[in-house]
Structure formats: C-alpha cells, structure tokens
Motif scaffolding. Sequence first.
Motif, PDB file in Angstrom:
ATOM      1  N   GLN A  70      34.092  26.140  76.276  1.00  0.00           N
ATOM      2  CA  GLN A  70      33.204  26.760  75.293  1.00  0.00           C
ATOM      3  C   GLN A  70      32.628  25.715  74.354  1.00  0.00           C
ATOM      4  O   GLN A  70      33.275  24.715  74.040  1.00  0.00           O
ATOM      5  CB  GLN A  70      33.964  27.777  74.434  1.00  0.00           C
ATOM      6  N   LEU A  71      31.406  25.980  73.886  1.00  0.00           N
ATOM      7  CA  LEU A  71      30.833  25.247  72.770  1.00  0.00           C
ATOM      8  C   LEU A  71      30.970  26.113  71.528  1.00  0.00           C
ATOM      9  O   LEU A  71      30.634  27.297  71.560  1.00  0.00           O
ATOM     10  CB  LEU A  71      29.363  24.927  73.030  1.00  0.00           C
ATOM     11  N   TRP A  72      31.472  25.531  70.453  1.00  0.00           N
ATOM     12  CA  TRP A  72      31.648  26.257  69.195  1.00  0.00           C
ATOM     13  C   TRP A  72      30.769  25.643  68.122  1.00  0.00           C
ATOM     14  O   TRP A  72      30.615  24.431  68.053  1.00  0.00           O
ATOM     15  CB  TRP A  72      33.099  26.142  68.706  1.00  0.00           C
ATOM     16  N   PHE A  73      30.197  26.499  67.261  1.00  0.00           N
ATOM     17  CA  PHE A  73      29.514  26.026  66.069  1.00  0.00           C
ATOM     18  C   PHE A  73      30.260  26.583  64.874  1.00  0.00           C
ATOM     19  O   PHE A  73      30.241  27.781  64.628  1.00  0.00           O
ATOM     20  CB  PHE A  73      28.049  26.472  66.042  1.00  0.00           C
ATOM     21  N   LYS A  74      30.944  25.712  64.140  1.00  0.00           N
ATOM     22  CA  LYS A  74      31.770  26.157  63.018  1.00  0.00           C
ATOM     23  C   LYS A  74      31.646  25.154  61.885  1.00  0.00           C
ATOM     24  O   LYS A  74      31.693  23.946  62.110  1.00  0.00           O
ATOM     25  CB  LYS A  74      33.241  26.269  63.444  1.00  0.00           C
ATOM     26  N   ALA A  75      31.452  25.703  60.667  1.00  0.00           N
ATOM     27  CA  ALA A  75      31.340  24.868  59.462  1.00  0.00           C
ATOM     28  C   ALA A  75      30.277  23.796  59.646  1.00  0.00           C
ATOM     29  O   ALA A  75      30.484  22.622  59.340  1.00  0.00           O
ATOM     30  CB  ALA A  75      32.691  24.235  59.124  1.00  0.00           C
ATOM     31  N   ARG A  76      29.113  24.225  60.171  1.00  0.00           N
ATOM     32  CA  ARG A  76      27.941  23.365  60.335  1.00  0.00           C
ATOM     33  C   ARG A  76      28.176  22.214  61.305  1.00  0.00           C
ATOM     34  O   ARG A  76      27.506  21.179  61.248  1.00  0.00           O
ATOM     35  CB  ARG A  76      27.481  22.819  58.976  1.00  0.00           C
ATOM     36  N   THR A  77      29.140  22.358  62.201  1.00  0.00           N
ATOM     37  CA  THR A  77      29.456  21.290  63.155  1.00  0.00           C
ATOM     38  C   THR A  77      29.731  21.893  64.526  1.00  0.00           C
ATOM     39  O   THR A  77      30.332  22.967  64.629  1.00  0.00           O
ATOM     40  CB  THR A  77      30.700  20.495  62.694  1.00  0.00           C
ATOM     41  N   TRP A  78      29.300  21.191  65.569  1.00  0.00           N
ATOM     42  CA  TRP A  78      29.543  21.636  66.934  1.00  0.00           C
ATOM     43  C   TRP A  78      30.846  21.041  67.479  1.00  0.00           C
ATOM     44  O   TRP A  78      31.150  19.861  67.249  1.00  0.00           O
ATOM     45  CB  TRP A  78      28.394  21.202  67.847  1.00  0.00           C
ATOM     46  N   TYR A  79      31.589  21.881  68.208  1.00  0.00           N
ATOM     47  CA  TYR A  79      32.821  21.463  68.867  1.00  0.00           C
ATOM     48  C   TYR A  79      32.787  21.943  70.322  1.00  0.00           C
ATOM     49  O   TYR A  79      32.069  22.883  70.659  1.00  0.00           O
ATOM     50  CB  TYR A  79      34.053  22.077  68.188  1.00  0.00           C
ATOM     51  N   VAL A  80      33.583  21.296  71.165  1.00  0.00           N
ATOM     52  CA  VAL A  80      33.765  21.771  72.528  1.00  0.00           C
ATOM     53  C   VAL A  80      35.260  22.006  72.755  1.00  0.00           C
ATOM     54  O   VAL A  80      36.098  21.191  72.365  1.00  0.00           O
ATOM     55  CB  VAL A  80      33.213  20.767  73.574  1.00  0.00           C
ATOM     56  N   LYS A  81      35.556  23.148  73.335  1.00  0.00           N
ATOM     57  CA  LYS A  81      36.929  23.495  73.683  1.00  0.00           C
ATOM     58  C   LYS A  81      37.068  23.419  75.188  1.00  0.00           C
ATOM     59  O   LYS A  81      36.189  23.869  75.932  1.00  0.00           O
ATOM     60  CB  LYS A  81      37.264  24.914  73.211  1.00  0.00           C
ATOM     61  N   GLY A  82      38.173  22.838  75.642  1.00  0.00           N
ATOM     62  CA  GLY A  82      38.373  22.743  77.081  1.00  0.00           C
ATOM     63  C   GLY A  82      39.769  22.266  77.425  1.00  0.00           C
ATOM     64  O   GLY A  82      40.601  22.014  76.542  1.00  0.00           O
ATOM     65  N   TYR A  83      40.015  22.143  78.721  1.00  0.00           N
ATOM     66  CA  TYR A  83      41.310  21.651  79.188  1.00  0.00           C
ATOM     67  C   TYR A  83      41.200  20.147  79.384  1.00  0.00           C
ATOM     68  O   TYR A  83      40.460  19.662  80.240  1.00  0.00           O
ATOM     69  CB  TYR A  83      41.713  22.324  80.490  1.00  0.00           C
ATOM     70  N   CYS A  84      41.943  19.389  78.571  1.00  0.00           N
ATOM     71  CA  CYS A  84      41.908  17.934  78.629  1.00  0.00           C
ATOM     72  C   CYS A  84      42.832  17.458  79.744  1.00  0.00           C
ATOM     73  O   CYS A  84      44.056  17.640  79.671  1.00  0.00           O
ATOM     74  CB  CYS A  84      42.333  17.335  77.286  1.00  0.00           C
ATOM     75  N   LEU A  85      42.252  16.859  80.771  1.00  0.00           N
ATOM     76  CA  LEU A  85      43.045  16.350  81.893  1.00  0.00           C
ATOM     77  C   LEU A  85      43.872  15.138  81.480  1.00  0.00           C
ATOM     78  O   LEU A  85      44.916  14.863  82.076  1.00  0.00           O
ATOM     79  CB  LEU A  85      42.117  15.994  83.054  1.00  0.00           C
ATOM     80  N   THR A  86      43.409  14.434  80.452  1.00  0.00           N
ATOM     81  CA  THR A  86      44.145  13.261  79.971  1.00  0.00           C
ATOM     82  C   THR A  86      45.456  13.673  79.313  1.00  0.00           C
ATOM     83  O   THR A  86      46.499  13.069  79.538  1.00  0.00           O
ATOM     84  CB  THR A  86      43.282  12.467  78.970  1.00  0.00           C
ATOM     85  N   LYS A  87      45.400  14.724  78.487  1.00  0.00           N
ATOM     86  CA  LYS A  87      46.585  15.197  77.759  1.00  0.00           C
ATOM     87  C   LYS A  87      47.263  16.388  78.432  1.00  0.00           C
ATOM     88  O   LYS A  87      48.310  16.846  77.958  1.00  0.00           O
ATOM     89  CB  LYS A  87      46.192  15.590  76.334  1.00  0.00           C
ATOM     90  N   GLN A  88      46.639  16.908  79.498  1.00  0.00           N
ATOM     91  CA  GLN A  88      47.177  18.075  80.201  1.00  0.00           C
ATOM     92  C   GLN A  88      47.421  19.240  79.247  1.00  0.00           C
ATOM     93  O   GLN A  88      48.490  19.851  79.226  1.00  0.00           O
ATOM     94  CB  GLN A  88      48.481  17.706  80.930  1.00  0.00           C
ATOM     95  N   ASP A  89      46.398  19.543  78.450  1.00  0.00           N
ATOM     96  CA  ASP A  89      46.530  20.607  77.461  1.00  0.00           C
ATOM     97  C   ASP A  89      45.131  21.038  76.997  1.00  0.00           C
ATOM     98  O   ASP A  89      44.149  20.327  77.219  1.00  0.00           O
ATOM     99  CB  ASP A  89      47.334  20.115  76.256  1.00  0.00           C
ATOM    100  N   VAL A  90      45.070  22.202  76.344  1.00  0.00           N
ATOM    101  CA  VAL A  90      43.819  22.676  75.774  1.00  0.00           C
ATOM    102  C   VAL A  90      43.557  21.920  74.478  1.00  0.00           C
ATOM    103  O   VAL A  90      44.437  21.832  73.617  1.00  0.00           O
ATOM    104  CB  VAL A  90      43.877  24.193  75.496  1.00  0.00           C
ATOM    105  N   ARG A  91      42.352  21.373  74.335  1.00  0.00           N
ATOM    106  CA  ARG A  91      42.008  20.610  73.143  1.00  0.00           C
ATOM    107  C   ARG A  91      40.607  20.981  72.652  1.00  0.00           C
ATOM    108  O   ARG A  91      39.795  21.516  73.403  1.00  0.00           O
ATOM    109  CB  ARG A  91      42.045  19.105  73.418  1.00  0.00           C
ATOM    110  N   ILE A  92      40.346  20.648  71.391  1.00  0.00           N
ATOM    111  CA  ILE A  92      39.033  20.862  70.778  1.00  0.00           C
ATOM    112  C   ILE A  92      38.513  19.516  70.295  1.00  0.00           C
ATOM    113  O   ILE A  92      39.230  18.771  69.619  1.00  0.00           O
ATOM    114  CB  ILE A  92      39.121  21.857  69.606  1.00  0.00           C
TER     115      ILE A  92
END
Length: 300
Positions: free
Chosen positions: A162-184
């Motif tokens: 997902q792409l998130w727009f929160k507090a006037r800033t864009w973020y991406v949420k996804g599954y990080c293969l490097t950390k093997q976990d969900v990250r933002i």
Amino acid sequence: MKSDRLFEIIYLLLNNKQTTAAYLAENFEVSQRTIYRDIDTLTLAGIPIYTEKGKGGGIRLLPDFTLNKSLLNEKEQNDILSALQSISKIKAANTMPVIQKLSALFNKKTENWLEIDFSEWGSSDEKVFHSIRTAILEKRIVHFDYYSTYGEKTERSLEPIQLWFKARTWYVKGYCLTKQDVRIFRLTRIRNIRLSIDYFLTRDVFAISEKPRNDKFVKQMIKIVVRIAPEMVYRVFDEFGDAPAERQEDGSYIVTVIWPEDEWVYGTILSYGEYIDILEPEHVKEIVKEKAQKVIKKYS
C-alpha cells in the motif's frame, strides 16, 4: 476485440451525431459488412441506431440518446467519474480518455473539482512514488537504498502492498524481504529505486504483523504533553489533527499526542522555538534541552 469496437462505435456516434459505414470500416480496419453486423448487434441490444441511404444519409443515434437510463443511476455515474478524476490527478495512465468517453456516454460535463500537486517532492521523489505504484499494481518486487532516522543506510528488497499519505508525507507499506517482516518506509528517504523483473504473491500481512518483533528500528511509542503558545496555535490545527487539545485562558493549547520517540519528534519540538513547553515526559524535556544547548554552542 468486438466489444471494444461496439463501445467505440457508440462513442463516435455520441460525439459526431452521424457517420458512415465506410468511415467506420476504415477507422476500425474491418469490412463494411462487419460494421453493418455490428450495427445489427447494437440494435438488438436496445441501442436506437438507424441508417439512412442516399445523399446526406449515414448512421445515427436517436437524438438525445445516452446510456445512463439503461446502465447506471445518477449517483453511480457521478461516483465513477469522480473516482476516475481522482486517479487522473496522480497521473495514472490512460484515465483521461476513459473520463471523456464516459462523460459523453452519461451526457455529463466533467468538473475539474480536484487538484493534487506533487511539485514539492522534486523529480526524484515523484519517480519513487510512480515506481512503487507500478510495483503494487503489477505485484513486482522493488529494490532500493533506505536511510533510517538513525542515519543508517541499508539496502532493501520489498513486496509493496500500500501507499499511505499521512501527516503530509507519503509512505509505503510492504513485506521487507531483507528483514523478513512487514515494514513501513517514508518515500523521501528512499534512493536508487529499481523495479525488479521478479513478481510476488500476496501474503497474509495481518498474520505476519502479529509476530513478536525485536528490532532496534521498531520505535517506542510514548505519550507527550506540550503547551503551545498563542503565536503558534495555527500549528495545533495544522499538525495535530484529532489529538486531544485543551484551550487555556491565555489562548495557549495543551496538546497530548502518542508519537514514536525518535529524532523526528525532537526536531518537531525544537521547530516551535520558545513557543512550546514540554510538560511530560521529563526525559524528552532533557533531551530537547541538551540539543538546544548544542545548537547555541555551535553558533556562539
């Protein structure tokens, strides 16, 4: 495809009022016999198309015909056009032709009711946004360098969700293969993004998010209470949203927020200068005090 051609024929008739089988045949690169079969198909489907032979004749729709009565009600038409206009504002490909066609079909004038400006990002961040959007829609892995709030640069591979727009800033949420976990990840901290040729299958991110995590990059959420002077009250409304805020007799506001404790929090507090008092917690007050003293020492 035949269905696309039938739609285009109706669209052309709505815009041009009248045309000829010869023109349609040339436009769609088919025979005139095929065009007449298409006209028969549309007529059987209830579309009021009629033909006239001779000079001045051709293929026409009945006057004032639109498809709105046979397909969608008024609210559904407006919802579709509004949604497409919203998408077009983030530069999604091929949306404007669709908007124009549907506007003609619904016999509606499109209103330019929404404007989104990405100009303050700069070209590099806009590239990041559109690369991630493409990766989400096509389910492709992305690779990039990321700079954390601790100043550490890491190489990441991500299955974006997902792409998130929160507090006037864009973020991406996804599954990080490097950390093997969900990250933002904050988009402004992403560099050297590359779209991979590798695709991924959708994961159950809710199940993954429930796993216990032990990572120095997972920030602790703390309650912070501050008093903001009247001179900066406008920032209370701009930046704190629905956070509890109590107006005081002197015009100041006491605001309570739950924030992740990191350098961003300290920087935000310092940006208020002398117009903010930290009421709690005590250790944040000491950290901000120490940073302010370092700034004074640097410029003294």
